[in-house]
Write a protein that holds these residues in place. Structure first.
Motif, PDB file in Angstrom:
ATOM      1  N   HIS B  20       0.756  -1.117  -0.161  1.00 16.42           N
ATOM      2  CA  HIS B  20      -0.050  -0.114  -0.090  1.00 16.42           C
ATOM      3  C   HIS B  20       0.781   1.208  -0.131  1.00 16.42           C
ATOM      4  O   HIS B  20       0.596   2.306  -0.587  1.00 16.42           O
ATOM      5  CB  HIS B  20      -0.918   0.003   1.298  1.00 16.42           C
ATOM      6  N   ILE B  21       1.790   1.081   0.627  1.00 16.09           N
ATOM      7  CA  ILE B  21       2.812   2.322   0.793  1.00 16.09           C
ATOM      8  C   ILE B  21       3.636   2.367  -0.737  1.00 16.09           C
ATOM      9  O   ILE B  21       3.775   3.737  -1.008  1.00 16.09           O
ATOM     10  CB  ILE B  21       3.946   2.176   2.109  1.00 16.09           C
ATOM     11  N   LYS B  23       2.396   1.783  -3.303  1.00 18.18           N
ATOM     12  CA  LYS B  23       1.257   2.304  -4.571  1.00 18.18           C
ATOM     13  C   LYS B  23       1.270   3.631  -4.081  1.00 18.18           C
ATOM     14  O   LYS B  23       1.195   4.514  -5.241  1.00 18.18           O
ATOM     15  CB  LYS B  23       0.144   1.834  -4.157  1.00 18.18           C
ATOM     16  N   LEU B  24       1.175   4.126  -2.972  1.00 23.45           N
ATOM     17  CA  LEU B  24       0.977   5.578  -2.754  1.00 23.45           C
ATOM     18  C   LEU B  24       2.296   6.342  -2.970  1.00 23.45           C
ATOM     19  O   LEU B  24       2.201   7.474  -3.615  1.00 23.45           O
ATOM     20  CB  LEU B  24       0.658   5.963  -1.236  1.00 23.45           C
ATOM     21  N   PHE B  27       2.409   6.833  -6.794  1.00 23.12           N
ATOM     22  CA  PHE B  27       1.606   7.883  -7.397  1.00 23.12           C
ATOM     23  C   PHE B  27       2.046   9.244  -6.831  1.00 23.12           C
ATOM     24  O   PHE B  27       2.307   9.982  -7.942  1.00 23.12           O
ATOM     25  CB  PHE B  27       0.295   7.608  -6.537  1.00 23.12           C
ATOM     26  N   PHE B  28       2.465   9.533  -5.616  1.00 20.99           N
ATOM     27  CA  PHE B  28       2.704  10.971  -5.178  1.00 20.99           C
ATOM     28  C   PHE B  28       4.239  11.294  -5.852  1.00 20.99           C
ATOM     29  O   PHE B  28       4.418  12.397  -6.188  1.00 20.99           O
ATOM     30  CB  PHE B  28       2.803  11.206  -3.639  1.00 20.99           C
TER      31      PHE B  28
END
Lengths: 456, 132
Positions: B20-21, B23-24, B27-28
């Motif tokens: 999850h980290i 993915k984030l 993205f950022f």
């Protein structure tokens, strides 16, 4: 630890300073217990331009309804809507592909970058899943995503206490707040209980809650206060201002003690209490009458019958009056309000008229006993001298005050009686005074146009 | 044949095992204009850092096979990799340990996109100014 306010100072205190940030909290309870109101309230209390909030509505709580009802509350600053607080409805997406919810959460997080995210109703989402394992996978992915990002999550759902050990939502939750509503006679009472708050202290137990136009108002369950470090027992004698009474107990009651005043209706309990407070004001000691019997107008009349002009006497810091209808007594609220007024106005004398109304409000004997002990201890550590008025069972002469928890929690017991004869005569006697020699004889009690007097 | 980017994007290597980290972070950081590569454990992170020579390596401390602080020490003690900027991004309160291991900066999880991107941008700017 960073914390978020709930929007209510009392609830923040129950939570040990507010909701821990960067955590997942479940707000659970049956319909109508105030879950959504609490969620909305904390959203508005925290939302700011650099702390955006995302409110995700699923099925059970259509967006129109959530926003529509919201406007009834004072906390709802509508200018925050659409900018600092954004609502998203995901119900239709979920109907077609509920298992895509984790991706939807990621999209919402990266689009809105919320510091608070509410999902209401989260339970409705679980109900859509084809099977338990699909829900566990979805929940794990959603919880993982929400934990990875710098946000605080509130999952709102119509969960009941029997689900706590059954549903995986409660395993991933860092905090669980249970809201309940219980019938008591013809009225409903609301409560809140913190079931879990990972990494934080909290005030355990059932705390009463009111919902009004300000939103959720919680009241800390009243607990026995810890004696402050500066607390030292005081051996100073108090002048009650009631002629003849002080000489019946050494040279007066000890300051900071609790005195039970028991007697039948009409025996003079309220007059004695009012005069005790009024005399205190004259000595520069602010007083507080906690009344469930006399409403403000009736108190003014009672003061008038004792020759007092209420205008100069009544008010905080002088003779303060805290009136609550006996029908609506919520004991924790009463105790917290008494404490607040004592601390705010330097109250030195308190009269509670009558303790039996608190007993009714407590609901059960054990709770009442704990409550009363805590209340008298709170008075003691603050050095507040109190009179606790109790309606006796016998109409004229006291049949005994056993059965009243208050009798053994009191330092002093005053018994008022009415004697039948050609005239109705009132009497007073002291039947207990802890740590003091006292005169246990029966004495006449006279209520005159201007005073309450013993003897003569 | 692929068309090359008109402007070469700065490469960031992220050593992280939480999906999850990752993915984030992707993205950022990509949204901020960086190119992002990943490694799932410390050993793989060290190997990829030696192979790719990213401008910045962002690493968690808690990693399988080789922890993030050891990755940091290994990179900083090797002349071929000592100039790679190391940002330790961890769930642990370990700023002192990270700086002691030679890290250029420390950030604590969870991921705050603005703080992460600001830190990366500042580290790159400072290195660029120091080199000019």
């Amino acid at each position: 630890m960073k914390r978020l306010t709930s929007g209510n100072a009392e609830l923040d205190a129950i939570l040990g300073g507010g909701f821990p940030a960067n955590a997942i909290h479940v707000l659970m309870g049956a319909p109508g217990t105030g879950k959504t109101i609490l969620a909305e309230q904390l959203c508005f209390a925290n939302a700011s331009p650099d702390r955006p909030v995302l409110y995700v509505a699923t099925f059970s709580e259509p967006l129109q309804k959530i926003v529509g009802f919201l406007q009834a509350f004072n906390f709802a600053k509508l200018e925050k809507l659409g900018t600092q607080i954004v609502y998203e409805y995901v119900g239709e997406d979920l109907l077609t592909a509920p298992e895509r919810f984790p991706q939807r959460v990621q999209e919402l997080l990266t689009r809105h970058r919320p510091k608070i995210i509410v999902i209401d109703s989260f339970k409705a989402l679980a109900d859509l899943m084809p099977d338990r394992s699909a829900w566990r996978r979805t929940l794990d992915a959603v919880a993982g995503m929400l934990s990875a990002y710098d946000t605080t999550t509130f999952l709102v759902g119509e969960y009941t206490s029997d689900m706590l050990t059954q549903l995986p939502e409660f395993a991933v939750a860092d905090g669980v707040i249970d809201l309940t509503r219980e019938e008591r006679g013809s009225r409903d009472e609301r409560f809140l209980r913190v079931l879990k708050l990972r990494g934080s202290d909290f005030l355990a137990g059932r705390h009463p809650v009111h919902i009004n136009s300000d939103g959720i108002q919680a009241y800390r369950r009243f607990l026995t206060p810890a004696a402050p470090p500066e607390y030292r027992p005081v051996f100073e004698r108090l002048k009650t201002g009631i002629s003849g009474l002080d000489s019946m107990v050494a040279t007066g009651f000890l300051r900071g003690t609790a005195t039970l005043v028991a007697g039948p209706s009409g025996a003079g309990k309220t007059s004695l209490g009012i005069h005790f407070l009024r005399a205190g004001v004259a000595e520069g000691e602010p007083g507080l009458l906690v009344g469930f019997q006399e409403n403000p107008n009736q108190l003014i009349r009672a003061l008038g019958s004792l020759g007092s002009e209420h205008g100069a006497l009544l008010g905080p810091g002088k003779f303060d009056h805290f009136y609550t209808s006996p029908v609506e007594v919520q004991i924790d609220h009463v105790a917290n309000e008494i404490t607040r007024r004592i601390d705010s106005h330097g109250v030195k004398r308190v009269v509670i008229d009558a303790v039996s109304d608190l007993e009714q409000g407590a609901g059960d004997h054990l709770r009442f006993r704990d409550f009363l002990y805590s209340l008298t201890q709170m008075f003691a550590v603050r050095n507040v001298t109190s009179m606790l008025l109790v309606e006796a069972t016998g109409l004229f002469q006291q049949q005994g005050i056993s059965g009243h928890t208050v009798s053994y929690m009191s330092d002093n017991i005053i018994l008022l009686e009415m004697l039948l004869g050609d005239d109705l005569s009132r009497t007073i006697r002291i039947i207990k005074s802890r740590g003091s020699k006292h005169d246990g004889k029966r004495h006449p009690l006279r209520i005159t146009q201007s005073a309450v007097e013993v003897g003569g | 044949m692929e068309t090359p980017d008109p402007i070469e994007k700065v490469l960031i290597l992220v050593v992280e095992r939480d999906p999850h980290i990752k993915k984030l972070e992707r993205f950022f950081l990509e949204e901020a204009g960086y190119r992002v590569e990943f490694a799932d454990d410390g050993l793989q992170g060290l190997e990829r850092a030696r192979a790719l020579i990213p401008r910045i390596l962002v690493t968690e401390i808690l990693l399988p096979r080789l922890d993030g602080l050891k990755v940091c020490r290994a990179l900083k003690s090797d002349p071929a990799t000592k100039d790679i900027i190391v940002l330790v991004f961890s769930i642990l309160f370990a700023e002192d340990r990270a700086l002691e291991a030679g890290a250029d900066a420390f950030l604590r999880k969870p991921l705050d996109d603005a703080r992460l991107v600001d830190t990366v941008t500042t580290l790159l700017r400072e290195r660029s100014e120091a080199g000019s």
